[in-house]
Scaffold this motif. Sequence first.
Motif, mmCIF file in Angstrom:
data_model
loop_
_atom_site.group_PDB
_atom_site.id
_atom_site.type_symbol
_atom_site.label_atom_id
_atom_site.label_comp_id
_atom_site.label_asym_id
_atom_site.label_seq_id
_atom_site.Cartn_x
_atom_site.Cartn_y
_atom_site.Cartn_z
ATOM 1 N N GLY A 76 0.800 -1.217 0.000
ATOM 2 C CA GLY A 76 0.000 0.000 0.000
ATOM 3 C C GLY A 76 0.833 1.267 0.000
ATOM 4 O O GLY A 76 0.398 2.299 0.503
ATOM 5 N N MET A 77 2.021 1.194 -0.589
ATOM 6 C CA MET A 77 2.906 2.372 -0.569
ATOM 7 C C MET A 77 2.509 3.336 -1.683
ATOM 8 O O MET A 77 2.418 2.951 -2.844
ATOM 9 N N PHE A 78 2.299 4.585 -1.322
ATOM 10 C CA PHE A 78 1.967 5.597 -2.320
ATOM 11 C C PHE A 78 2.413 6.967 -1.827
ATOM 12 O O PHE A 78 2.163 7.338 -0.685
ATOM 13 N N VAL A 79 3.072 7.696 -2.717
ATOM 14 C CA VAL A 79 3.475 9.084 -2.417
ATOM 15 C C VAL A 79 2.866 9.984 -3.494
ATOM 16 O O VAL A 79 2.935 9.669 -4.697
ATOM 17 N N HIS A 80 2.245 11.079 -3.064
ATOM 18 C CA HIS A 80 1.640 12.025 -4.004
ATOM 19 C C HIS A 80 2.700 12.470 -5.022
ATOM 20 O O HIS A 80 3.839 12.769 -4.635
ATOM 21 N N PRO A 81 2.336 12.493 -6.315
ATOM 22 C CA PRO A 81 3.328 12.820 -7.355
ATOM 23 C C PRO A 81 4.114 14.110 -7.090
ATOM 24 O O PRO A 81 5.303 14.193 -7.414
ATOM 25 N N ALA A 82 3.491 15.100 -6.467
ATOM 26 C CA ALA A 82 4.189 16.379 -6.228
ATOM 27 C C ALA A 82 5.240 16.263 -5.128
ATOM 28 O O ALA A 82 6.030 17.188 -4.940
ATOM 29 N N TYR A 83 5.252 15.138 -4.420
ATOM 30 C CA TYR A 83 6.163 14.985 -3.274
ATOM 31 C C TYR A 83 7.154 13.842 -3.469
ATOM 32 O O TYR A 83 7.764 13.388 -2.524
ATOM 33 N N ARG A 84 7.296 13.396 -4.696
ATOM 34 C CA ARG A 84 8.207 12.263 -4.938
ATOM 35 C C ARG A 84 9.673 12.706 -5.002
ATOM 36 O O ARG A 84 9.964 13.864 -5.199
ATOM 37 N N ARG A 85 10.549 11.759 -4.826
ATOM 38 C CA ARG A 85 12.007 11.933 -4.829
ATOM 39 C C ARG A 85 12.470 12.862 -3.718
ATOM 40 O O ARG A 85 13.461 13.572 -3.843
ATOM 41 N N LEU A 86 11.734 12.856 -2.617
ATOM 42 C CA LEU A 86 12.142 13.636 -1.442
ATOM 43 C C LEU A 86 12.545 12.715 -0.302
ATOM 44 O O LEU A 86 12.795 13.172 0.817
ATOM 45 N N GLY A 87 12.541 11.412 -0.552
ATOM 46 C CA GLY A 87 12.909 10.457 0.494
ATOM 47 C C GLY A 87 11.743 10.037 1.376
ATOM 48 O O GLY A 87 11.947 9.400 2.406
ATOM 49 N N ILE A 88 10.512 10.378 0.975
ATOM 50 C CA ILE A 88 9.351 10.038 1.815
ATOM 51 C C ILE A 88 9.136 8.522 1.852
ATOM 52 O O ILE A 88 8.921 7.937 2.919
ATOM 53 N N ARG A 89 9.221 7.870 0.701
ATOM 54 C CA ARG A 89 9.084 6.411 0.682
ATOM 55 C C ARG A 89 10.171 5.766 1.542
ATOM 56 O O ARG A 89 9.921 4.848 2.311
ATOM 57 N N TRP A 119 11.758 -1.188 -7.906
ATOM 58 C CA TRP A 119 12.753 -2.233 -8.150
ATOM 59 C C TRP A 119 14.156 -1.765 -7.789
ATOM 60 O O TRP A 119 14.899 -2.440 -7.074
ATOM 61 N N GLY A 120 14.508 -0.576 -8.257
ATOM 62 C CA GLY A 120 15.850 -0.054 -7.998
ATOM 63 C C GLY A 120 16.106 0.097 -6.509
ATOM 64 O O GLY A 120 17.197 -0.215 -6.004
ATOM 65 N N TYR A 121 15.086 0.545 -5.806
ATOM 66 C CA TYR A 121 15.219 0.777 -4.363
ATOM 67 C C TYR A 121 15.509 -0.540 -3.635
ATOM 68 O O TYR A 121 16.426 -0.626 -2.819
ATOM 69 N N TYR A 122 14.713 -1.569 -3.917
ATOM 70 C CA TYR A 122 14.892 -2.846 -3.209
ATOM 71 C C TYR A 122 16.161 -3.554 -3.654
ATOM 72 O O TYR A 122 16.827 -4.213 -2.868
ATOM 73 N N GLU A 123 16.500 -3.422 -4.919
ATOM 74 C CA GLU A 123 17.702 -4.076 -5.438
ATOM 75 C C GLU A 123 18.962 -3.515 -4.784
ATOM 76 O O GLU A 123 19.914 -4.234 -4.496
ATOM 77 N N ARG A 124 18.949 -2.203 -4.515
ATOM 78 C CA ARG A 124 20.121 -1.559 -3.918
ATOM 79 C C ARG A 124 20.231 -1.796 -2.417
ATOM 80 O O ARG A 124 21.286 -1.642 -1.827
#
Length: 194
Positions: A76-89, A119-124
């Motif tokens: 159920g992971m979801f981050v609003h598009p305007a707030y992505r790539r900020l490390g919230i996930r 994928w990239g996140y879990y792979e790393r």
Amino acid sequence: MLPIIEYSLSYSAPTGAERDALSALTLTPDARWHERMDHARFVVTALHEGTRVGVGIVHTSVTAPTMVPSPMELGGMFVHPAYRRLGIRQHMAEARLTYALSMGGTPITVIDNRNQASWGYYERSARWTPEREYTGYVTGLPMTIWVSTESSWYRTAMGLNPLVPAQPNTVLPHDASPQRPLALGPDQDNAVPA
Ligand SMILES: CC(C)(COP(=O)(O)OP(=O)(O)OC[C@H]1O[C@@H](n2cnc3c(N)ncnc32)[C@H](O)[C@@H]1OP(=O)(O)O)[C@@H](O)C(=O)NCCC(=O)NCCS
């Protein structure tokens, strides 16, 4: 300037207005979304100035063909598009993993192989490793179940001691919080052994 994000935690399945607000964050709050929400044990919500901008849960409605014992799925992971790539996930994923490990289950997460952002996140991450690949029931496309490398199941399978160092900022459910010591009875408050 980067937005100041606050996080709130809940240890029960969201219902009513809270469920509606979290569902509104996602593009497709379908039947499966609600099934996972119904079985949520832990919910981490990201807020910006009081508005929900991200959500992640730990649930026990596991449909993927995992072989691990007592699976607890991080989903159920979801981050609003305007707030992505900020490390919230990143932040919410750590909170979910700490919770699932502290509850003694085997943390898993299921990733659509096409989802580059996940994928990239879990792979790393050294904290996750693929358990098995399977064909998605709905999509008919490859999905991968990832398992926590800190789970007892994984460590034991690797011939390692199942103990892992305690994590900083461990998130404990309310029920597991240290209880106040019981009050002593009138005859018990002395140092004379029985
Ligand atoms: C996947 C998702 C939750 C990521 O949320 P996020 O808050 O933007 O992620 P983070 O900022 O914590 O990203 C951490 C790292 O993951 C990787 N990552 C995140 N988004 C990425 C993307 N679109 N492409 C490639 N890598 C990505 C990056 O390495 C990133 O670090 P960096 O920004 O320093 O490069 C978000 O894109 C989303 O809600 N997508 C739609 C729903 C979804 O796919 N949910 C996950 C289902 S498994």
